[in-house]
Design a protein around this motif. Structure first.
Motif, PDB file in Angstrom:
ATOM      1  N   VAL A 105      59.768 -10.699   2.064  1.00  0.00           N
ATOM      2  CA  VAL A 105      59.179  -9.603   1.281  1.00  0.00           C
ATOM      3  C   VAL A 105      57.893  -9.109   1.926  1.00  0.00           C
ATOM      4  O   VAL A 105      57.139  -9.886   2.501  1.00  0.00           O
ATOM      5  N   ASN A 106      57.680  -7.814   1.880  1.00  0.00           N
ATOM      6  CA  ASN A 106      56.408  -7.210   2.276  1.00  0.00           C
ATOM      7  C   ASN A 106      55.827  -6.564   1.037  1.00  0.00           C
ATOM      8  O   ASN A 106      56.537  -5.907   0.275  1.00  0.00           O
ATOM      9  N   LEU A 107      54.536  -6.739   0.848  1.00  0.00           N
ATOM     10  CA  LEU A 107      53.930  -6.199  -0.356  1.00  0.00           C
ATOM     11  C   LEU A 107      52.582  -5.610  -0.014  1.00  0.00           C
ATOM     12  O   LEU A 107      51.853  -6.175   0.801  1.00  0.00           O
ATOM     13  N   SER A 108      52.248  -4.477  -0.622  1.00  0.00           N
ATOM     14  CA  SER A 108      50.888  -3.972  -0.429  1.00  0.00           C
ATOM     15  C   SER A 108      50.392  -3.367  -1.732  1.00  0.00           C
ATOM     16  O   SER A 108      51.128  -2.699  -2.456  1.00  0.00           O
ATOM     17  N   THR A 109      49.130  -3.640  -2.006  1.00  0.00           N
ATOM     18  CA  THR A 109      48.492  -3.131  -3.216  1.00  0.00           C
ATOM     19  C   THR A 109      47.396  -2.181  -2.797  1.00  0.00           C
ATOM     20  O   THR A 109      46.607  -2.499  -1.905  1.00  0.00           O
ATOM     21  N   GLN A 110      47.356  -1.032  -3.458  1.00  0.00           N
ATOM     22  CA  GLN A 110      46.420  -0.002  -3.046  1.00  0.00           C
ATOM     23  C   GLN A 110      45.541   0.429  -4.212  1.00  0.00           C
ATOM     24  O   GLN A 110      46.024   0.700  -5.302  1.00  0.00           O
TER      25      GLN A 110
ATOM     26  N   ILE B 272      48.041   0.208  -7.318  1.00  0.00           N
ATOM     27  CA  ILE B 272      49.496   0.358  -7.302  1.00  0.00           C
ATOM     28  C   ILE B 272      50.019  -0.575  -6.231  1.00  0.00           C
ATOM     29  O   ILE B 272      49.477  -0.620  -5.131  1.00  0.00           O
ATOM     30  N   THR B 273      51.057  -1.304  -6.549  1.00  0.00           N
ATOM     31  CA  THR B 273      51.616  -2.237  -5.580  1.00  0.00           C
ATOM     32  C   THR B 273      53.000  -1.781  -5.171  1.00  0.00           C
ATOM     33  O   THR B 273      53.827  -1.461  -6.022  1.00  0.00           O
ATOM     34  N   THR B 274      53.239  -1.735  -3.861  1.00  0.00           N
ATOM     35  CA  THR B 274      54.590  -1.436  -3.391  1.00  0.00           C
ATOM     36  C   THR B 274      55.143  -2.673  -2.696  1.00  0.00           C
ATOM     37  O   THR B 274      54.424  -3.358  -1.969  1.00  0.00           O
TER      38      THR B 274
ATOM     39  N   HIS C 249      50.738 -17.016  -3.354  1.00  0.00           N
ATOM     40  CA  HIS C 249      52.025 -17.706  -3.466  1.00  0.00           C
ATOM     41  C   HIS C 249      52.994 -17.221  -2.403  1.00  0.00           C
ATOM     42  O   HIS C 249      53.977 -17.889  -2.100  1.00  0.00           O
ATOM     43  N   MET C 250      52.754 -16.013  -1.913  1.00  0.00           N
ATOM     44  CA  MET C 250      53.745 -15.412  -1.022  1.00  0.00           C
ATOM     45  C   MET C 250      53.390 -15.570   0.452  1.00  0.00           C
ATOM     46  O   MET C 250      54.262 -15.536   1.291  1.00  0.00           O
TER      47      MET C 250
ATOM     48  N   ARG D 201      40.537 -11.383  -8.158  1.00  0.00           N
ATOM     49  CA  ARG D 201      40.815 -12.795  -7.941  1.00  0.00           C
ATOM     50  C   ARG D 201      42.201 -13.166  -8.472  1.00  0.00           C
ATOM     51  O   ARG D 201      42.961 -13.902  -7.838  1.00  0.00           O
ATOM     52  N   ASN D 202      42.567 -12.654  -9.650  1.00  0.00           N
ATOM     53  CA  ASN D 202      43.884 -12.964 -10.209  1.00  0.00           C
ATOM     54  C   ASN D 202      44.997 -12.420  -9.328  1.00  0.00           C
ATOM     55  O   ASN D 202      46.007 -13.083  -9.084  1.00  0.00           O
ATOM     56  N   LEU D 203      44.783 -11.199  -8.824  1.00  0.00           N
ATOM     57  CA  LEU D 203      45.793 -10.608  -7.961  1.00  0.00           C
ATOM     58  C   LEU D 203      45.931 -11.402  -6.667  1.00  0.00           C
ATOM     59  O   LEU D 203      47.038 -11.722  -6.228  1.00  0.00           O
TER      60      LEU D 203
ATOM     61  N   SER E 295      45.274 -14.469  -6.091  1.00  0.00           N
ATOM     62  CA  SER E 295      45.893 -15.784  -6.263  1.00  0.00           C
ATOM     63  C   SER E 295      47.403 -15.643  -6.333  1.00  0.00           C
ATOM     64  O   SER E 295      48.140 -16.510  -5.865  1.00  0.00           O
ATOM     65  N   ARG E 296      47.902 -14.506  -6.858  1.00  0.00           N
ATOM     66  CA  ARG E 296      49.354 -14.317  -6.864  1.00  0.00           C
ATOM     67  C   ARG E 296      49.862 -13.975  -5.479  1.00  0.00           C
ATOM     68  O   ARG E 296      50.951 -14.386  -5.081  1.00  0.00           O
ATOM     69  N   LEU E 297      49.073 -13.246  -4.705  1.00  0.00           N
ATOM     70  CA  LEU E 297      49.462 -12.992  -3.314  1.00  0.00           C
ATOM     71  C   LEU E 297      49.536 -14.302  -2.548  1.00  0.00           C
ATOM     72  O   LEU E 297      50.357 -14.463  -1.648  1.00  0.00           O
TER      73      LEU E 297
ATOM     74  N   ASP F 251      39.646  -9.385 -11.800  1.00  0.00           N
ATOM     75  CA  ASP F 251      40.991  -8.840 -11.616  1.00  0.00           C
ATOM     76  C   ASP F 251      41.470  -9.073 -10.192  1.00  0.00           C
ATOM     77  O   ASP F 251      42.630  -9.423  -9.950  1.00  0.00           O
TER      78      ASP F 251
ATOM     79  N   GLU G 168      58.651  -4.447  -0.615  1.00  0.00           N
ATOM     80  CA  GLU G 168      59.952  -4.281   0.008  1.00  0.00           C
ATOM     81  C   GLU G 168      60.581  -5.645   0.107  1.00  0.00           C
ATOM     82  O   GLU G 168      60.030  -6.521   0.781  1.00  0.00           O
TER      83      GLU G 168
END
Lengths: 336, 303
Positions: free
Chosen positions: B213-218, A173-175, B187-188, B179-181, B183-185, B177, A177
């Motif tokens: 932007v702040n982003l976190s994947t869990q 799950i990604t959050t 960009h940011m 690796r794909n994620l 690679s998108r991180l 999966d 802001e």
């Protein structure tokens, strides 16, 4: 304008969600946002009707995406005391929506690969190399029908736009802001519908294909339209399909629309046949010089060219582009 | 000094070298009677990523013969780009066992052999691909790549990086999966903070370069492998997060090993490094493991 007094805590603001929107597939939302991705930042405005997201290149080009609430499975909006408008990074928003690879620009929209401006400027939401960099080209979500769902919320001015994204059937799950900022003044004037001289409806693919057919060395294009004659009433009652024999005759009756292109090579003209006569009677009015010429280009998300209900009633999204003309067109230019 | 062998699993060797070639230009290959070690040492790897790995000889080779004056070990330095080209050619010539369609370059009854030779003063690895062309004629394709033999002094300089006992081990989700994620991180932001706890929760958090932007994947419920440590200290509470911030580019270099396709286990040494073990073949078969050391990024001062 002061708020009504808060019954619970005098003085202290009570945090209440201004917006909560949910969807189980971010693609329609992302698609509309990508369509206006000519700048990295955008101004977002929230209302009971949905989102309006606007970008502008001052004095050149402006675009607005009208994103209706029916794209979301749930929409809760509590109007705040000040208008719900803020600026944010459109680039970041698109990258967040595409975090699981289900809302990228790969696959659909071959036009984005061939558009003339692409090599000069990165479109919002794309990577450094201009496309989604999943393995095996087509993008992971594309063939497998994976959807990314989202819950979006905003608690008011000063608060970031929050999103929780989940990949259908998969673990993480990604959050996110996204920081919100006070929007810069939008410099481009709104399109003045009272000054409109031409209004026509056509399939967007035809217009796109016509533009792609123009020589790539063209430096400027001119859109030329001639009005319908007074025989418009005879055509109104007819069917939309006309045989090719009658087409030429009908064209003079329903008016014509063509694109002229000029470039180093010389000039060329592409006539486009209109499917239906213009909705409103048009006479060649000359716009007030103070306003200059403008071209407004609304694109509806549903592909039908049916223009019966022109208003923004039930729709799946509208992108509106507005371009400033390069120069004043002389009042006594010859008609084609 | 003698070395010759048949390569029985060209496809796997190709995947291993592809993973390494994403990290560096040079690689040290330590050949010993029962194992082959692929090493990308500290100064070679981009973004400070190092690889120290070992593969059982039987996983890749047959009729393996090695002789030398130093415990029958030979240490070689090899340029990865030419090696990759040779293996690509060998892989397409041999084809895979499951291929039903034949590509134009593939040979039947193909066999790939490798020998350490000398061309004048220059040591080379001589590859020979033998087989029958589509019309039945016997064919041999040869490739030679220059190698450098490393003496004891250089061997002594190559040491695995020191690091404290890891704070947490966990089995990573599917590397493709991931690796794909990542690679998108990429960009940011340039860096990602990786955290995990004993409950099997892992978080990748980024803050964008522009601060917008702040982003976190869990991930939740990831498997924690049992480790036999003789640790006397109290175990940490199950929900305590251990973390390490690494460069996304370095992480992506490691994630190229998704090609190898095996189980991957990550260890976090709080604020020091991330170690990833990518197993070749099944874990219990112990065919081999590629070990990646990804150093933590120091916040603040640049080198």
């Amino acid at each position: 304008m002061p708020d009504s007094p808060d019954p619970f805590t005098a003085g202290a603001p009570v945090p209440r969600e201004v917006l909560r929107a949910e969807t189980n597939d971010v693609r329609p939302f992302a698609r509309l946002l990508r369509g206006i991705g000519l700048k990295h930042n955008a101004v977002m405005s929230i209302s009971e009707a949905g989102f309006e997201v606007a970008v502008e290149e001052v004095r050149t080009l402006g675009a607005i995406a009208f994103i209706p609430t029916n794209l979301f499975t749930s929409w809760t909006f509590h109007p705040p005391s000040e208008p719900a408008i803020f600026e944010l990074s459109l680039d970041a928003l698109l990258q967040c929506l595409n975090i699981f690879g289900n809302a990228g620009s790969s696959g659909a929209g071959a036009g984005s690969q061939t558009s003339i401006g692409r090599t000069r400027r990165r479109w919002a939401g794309e990577g450094e190399d201009g496309n989604d960099d999943d393995d095996a080209g087509t993008g992971r979500g594309a063939g497998k029908g994976k959807r990314t769902g989202m819950v979006m919320s905003w608690e008011g001015h000063g608060e970031p736009l929050r999103m929780t994204l989940h990949d259908e059937g998969k673990g993480p799950i990604t959050t996110c802001e996204l920081n919100t900022y006070v929007p810069e003044e939008l410099m481009n004037q709104a399109f003045d519908h009272d000054q409109r001289v031409l209004y026509l409806i056509m399939k967007s693919e035809w217009f796109r294909d016509a533009l792609l057919d123009l020589p790539p060395t063209s430096t400027r294009i001119t859109l030329v339209a001639t009005p319908a004659t007074n025989d418009v009433d005879q055509i109104q009652g007819g069917s939309a399909t006309v045989s090719s024999n009658n087409r030429r005759a009908n064209r003079t009756k329903v008016g014509s629309f063509s694109i002229q292109a000029e470039g180093d090579f010389g000039s060329t003209e592409l006539p486009l046949v209109t499917l239906r006569p213009p909705q409103s009677r048009v006479a060649p009015e000359y716009q007030d010089r103070a306003h200059g010429r403008e071209l407004g280009l609304p694109l509806r998300a549903d592909h039908d060219a049916r223009g019966d209900k022109v208003g923004l009633g039930e729709h799946q999204g509208i992108l509106e582009f507005k371009m400033h003309a390069l120069e004043e067109i002389d009042g006594d230019e010859d008609d084609e | 000094m003698r070395f010759r062998t048949h390569i029985s699993n060209v496809q796997l060797l190709h995947k291993i070298v592809r993973s390494l070639a994403a990290l560096a230009k040079l690689c040290v290959i330590r050949l010993s009677p029962d194992k082959v070690h692929f090493i990308v040492p500290g100064n070679e790897g981009r973004d400070g990523v190092q690889v120290w790995s070992q593969v059982k000889v039987s996983t890749l080779f047959t009729e393996y013969r090695i002789e030398s004056h130093s415990d029958n070990e030979i240490w070689l330095e090899v340029h990865l780009d030419p090696l990759l080209k040779v293996l690509r050619s060998a892989d397409s010539s041999v084809g895979s066992i499951n291929d039903t369609g034949r590509n134009a370059t593939s040979l039947t009854e193909a066999d790939v052999s490798l020998k350490l030779n000398k061309k004048g003063d220059q040591p080379v690895w001589a590859f020979e691909i033998r087989g029958r062309s589509p019309n039945g004629r016997p064919m041999t394709i040869s490739h030679d790549i220059n190698v450098r033999v490393l003496g004891p002094r250089r061997q002594g300089e190559l040491n695995e990086p020191l690091c404290p006992p890891p704070d947490i081990h966990l089995v990573l989700p599917n590397l493709t999966d991931l690796r794909n994620l990542v690679s998108r991180l990429g960009h940011m932001a340039d860096d990602v903070e990786i955290s995990a706890n004993q409950e099997g929760t892992m978080v990748f958090a980024v803050k964008s370069k522009t601060g917008r932007v702040n982003l976190s994947t869990q991930w939740r419920d990831l498997h924690i492998p049992t480790t036999n440590t003789e640790d006397e200290t109290e175990p940490a509470p199950a929900d305590k997060m251990f973390s390490c911030t690494v460069s996304i580019r370095g992480l992506q270099k490691f994630l190229t090993s998704h090609l190898v396709g095996g189980t991957a286990i990550a260890c976090i040494c709080q604020a020091h490094c991330l170690i990833a073990y990518v197993y070749i073949g099944e874990v219990h078969e112990a065919g081999g493991v590629l070990t990646f050391f990804i150093p933590a990024k120091l916040s603040g001062d640049e080198y």
